[in-house]
Design an enzyme around this catalytic site. Structure first.
Site, PDB file in Angstrom:
ATOM      1  N   CYS A   1     -33.902   0.518   3.427  1.00 16.77           N
ATOM      2  CA  CYS A   1     -34.114   1.844   2.351  1.00 16.77           C
ATOM      3  C   CYS A   1     -33.123   2.975   2.756  1.00 16.77           C
ATOM      4  CB  CYS A   1     -35.550   2.241   2.781  1.00 16.77           C
ATOM      5  SG  CYS A   1     -36.805   1.239   2.413  1.00 16.77           S
TER       6      CYS A   1
ATOM      7  N   ARG B   1       1.098  -1.082   0.083  1.00 12.09           N
ATOM      8  CA  ARG B   1      -0.092   0.042  -0.063  1.00 12.09           C
ATOM      9  C   ARG B   1       0.849   1.227  -0.083  1.00 12.09           C
ATOM     10  NH1 ARG B   1      -4.725   0.056   4.477  1.00 12.09           N
ATOM     11  NH2 ARG B   1      -3.338   1.176   5.563  1.00 12.09           N
TER      12      ARG B   1
ATOM     13  N   ASP C   1     -33.705   5.921   4.409  1.00 12.62           N
ATOM     14  CA  ASP C   1     -33.989   6.514   5.490  1.00 12.62           C
ATOM     15  C   ASP C   1     -34.448   5.492   6.572  1.00 12.62           C
ATOM     16  OD1 ASP C   1     -33.612   9.014   3.887  1.00 12.62           O
ATOM     17  OD2 ASP C   1     -35.802   8.412   3.357  1.00 12.62           O
TER      18      ASP C   1
HETATM   19  C1  PLP Z   1      -1.384   2.805   9.383  1.00 11.64           C
HETATM   20  C2  PLP Z   1      -2.683   2.386  10.174  1.00 11.64           C
HETATM   21  N1  PLP Z   1      -1.927   1.924  11.503  1.00 11.64           N
HETATM   22  C3  PLP Z   1      -2.927   1.493  12.578  1.00 11.64           C
HETATM   23  C4  PLP Z   1      -4.182   1.541  12.309  1.00 11.64           C
HETATM   24  C5  PLP Z   1      -5.325   1.012  13.421  1.00 11.64           C
HETATM   25  O1  PLP Z   1      -5.625  -0.419  13.075  1.00 11.64           O
HETATM   26  P1  PLP Z   1      -6.627  -1.135  14.056  1.00 11.64           P
HETATM   27  O2  PLP Z   1      -7.685  -0.328  13.951  1.00 11.64           O
HETATM   28  O3  PLP Z   1      -6.555  -2.458  13.206  1.00 11.64           O
HETATM   29  O4  PLP Z   1      -5.921  -1.100  15.323  1.00 11.64           O
HETATM   30  C6  PLP Z   1      -4.745   1.942  11.018  1.00 11.64           C
HETATM   31  C7  PLP Z   1      -6.041   1.621  10.571  1.00 11.64           C
HETATM   32  O5  PLP Z   1      -6.385   1.012   9.640  1.00 11.64           O
HETATM   33  C8  PLP Z   1      -3.756   2.117   9.970  1.00 11.64           C
HETATM   34  O6  PLP Z   1      -4.110   2.634   8.740  1.00 11.64           O
END
Ligand code: PLP
Length: 367
Positions: A305, A127, A307
């Site tokens: 729906c 990512r 609402d």
């Molecule tokens: C970079 C990063 N760190 C920590 C978290 C926290 O993750 P979690 O909610 O699984 O504790 C997230 C959430 O997705 C995140 O994107």
């Protein structure tokens, strides 16, 4: 009250305190991005600070600046910037930003007087973060810019792909790639600063991943990261509640809502619940989810729906204005966010984070 989210700040602070016990030697970051997973970012951020969170974490620059505008002053990291991001404003507001590549690092360096910056290494999630040769370049650039007095590297971090599946071999792999990245940075003469890798699931299942800081999101809101990663010490913070907007007795053969996807096989009482996908209620939970009514569950009938949705109250006494709990901690027979996730075919994260639209929010335990 049409539809209200009751958020228990005492419970949130208690959850953060309980989670500390899992990583007593690490700093704790409370992750409050995406409107604090639907709970409301600014009040949750304030409560997190009161609860002793050492850091706050958000995704976007806008979220970070909103926290500063609301008066938050403590350590704050943001990690998802695109070209043109307001780095100068972030640096001036003492927000630590994350660099995932050399161009971004240079833009950050140009945005202030020796800004503090954290480096993100992609250890396999694919990512954000710098991967492979990009990481080598980022380390070299960071060393050069730090040597020139243009930045101060304050941290290095990464994110797991499968922390909610503790036995997944990818966790060992990512952790070892992370260790190598930390060593590489140190070998380039850059003190890595605060090292962090763990989210909630890793914080509770994988002590080797704690390093200097853990980033607590979902578990701090009292929701298990996954049914397989149960965190018994925390409890849900949020209760989604409303009242019946209409009640009617219908005969066998009456069909309900758009598309008539449910038909009564006996005479029954239907209750109209005034929330729908406009409030972030998942339409995919049509005919599957339940709500809490008078200490017991009542099934959702027919299509959800925009609402409103319809529930089947059978022969139970019901009047317009009677309380309905869409989901909550589960103490009074109501379903939880996880139950809604199961009904909607998603994860509990999405159930709470999608809460939107016309809900009001009420905070209990505000200080
Ligand atoms: C970079 C990063 N760190 C920590 C978290 C926290 O993750 P979690 O909610 O699984 O504790 C997230 C959430 O997705 C995140 O994107």
């Amino acid at each position: 009250m049409n539809a209200d989210l009751l958020v228990d700040l005492d419970q949130y602070r208690a959850n953060l305190a309980a989670l500390r016990a899992y990583a007593p030697d690490a700093l704790q970051m409370a992750v409050v991005k995406a409107n604090a997973y639907g709970h409301g970012m600014v009040p949750m951020a304030r409560a997190a600070r009161q609860g002793g969170a050492d850091w706050l974490g958000v995704a976007t620059p806008a979220e970070a600046l909103e926290l500063r505008a609301a008066g938050d002053r403590g350590p704050l990291l943001c990690w998802l910037a695109v070209p043109g991001a307001p780095f100068a404003e972030l640096v001036a507001a003492d927000v630590e930003v994350t660099a995932s590549g050399v161009d971004q690092l240079q833009a950050i360096a140009a945005a202030g007087d020796r800004p503090r910056v954290q480096l993100k290494v992609d250890t396999g999630l694919s990512r954000n973060g710098a991967f492979g040769p990009q990481w080598d370049e980022l380390v070299a650039a960071a060393a050069r810019l730090q040597e020139a007095g243009s930045i101060e590297v304050s941290g290095i971090w990464s994110h797991f792909a499968s922390a909610d599946d503790p036995d997944n071999p990818s966790n060992d792999h990512q952790e070892s790639v992370f260790r190598a990245a930390v060593d590489q940075l140190a070998s380039a003469g850059v003190d890595p600063g605060v090292r962090h890798l763990a989210n909630s699931a890793a914080a509770v299942t994988r002590p080797s991943s704690h390093f200097d800081l853990v980033r607590m999101g979902i578990a701090s809101y009292g929701i298990d990261p996954d049914p397989a990663v149960h965190v018994p010490e925390v409890r849900p913070v949020l209760t989604a509640r409303t009242v019946l907007a209409n009640v009617k007795r219908v005969p066998a053969g009456a069909s309900v809502s758009y598309g008539w996807r449910w038909t009564a096989d006996r005479e029954t009482t239907l209750g109209l619940v005034p929330v729908g996908y406009g409030e972030g209620i998942h339409r995919t939970a049509s005919n599957r989810a339940e709500v809490g009514f008078d200490g017991k569950r009542a099934p959702v009938r027919g299509t959800i729906c925009m609402d409103q949705l319809v529930v089947d109250l059978g022969d139970r006494p019901a009047r317009i204005g009677d309380p309905v709990t869409v989901f909550g901690p589960g103490d009074d027979g109501e379903p939880t966010a996880q139950d809604w996730a199961d009904a909607a075919g998603t994860i509990a994260y999405e159930i709470v984070t999608r809460l939107a639209g016309r809900w009001s929010r009420t905070y209990r335990g505000e200080r």
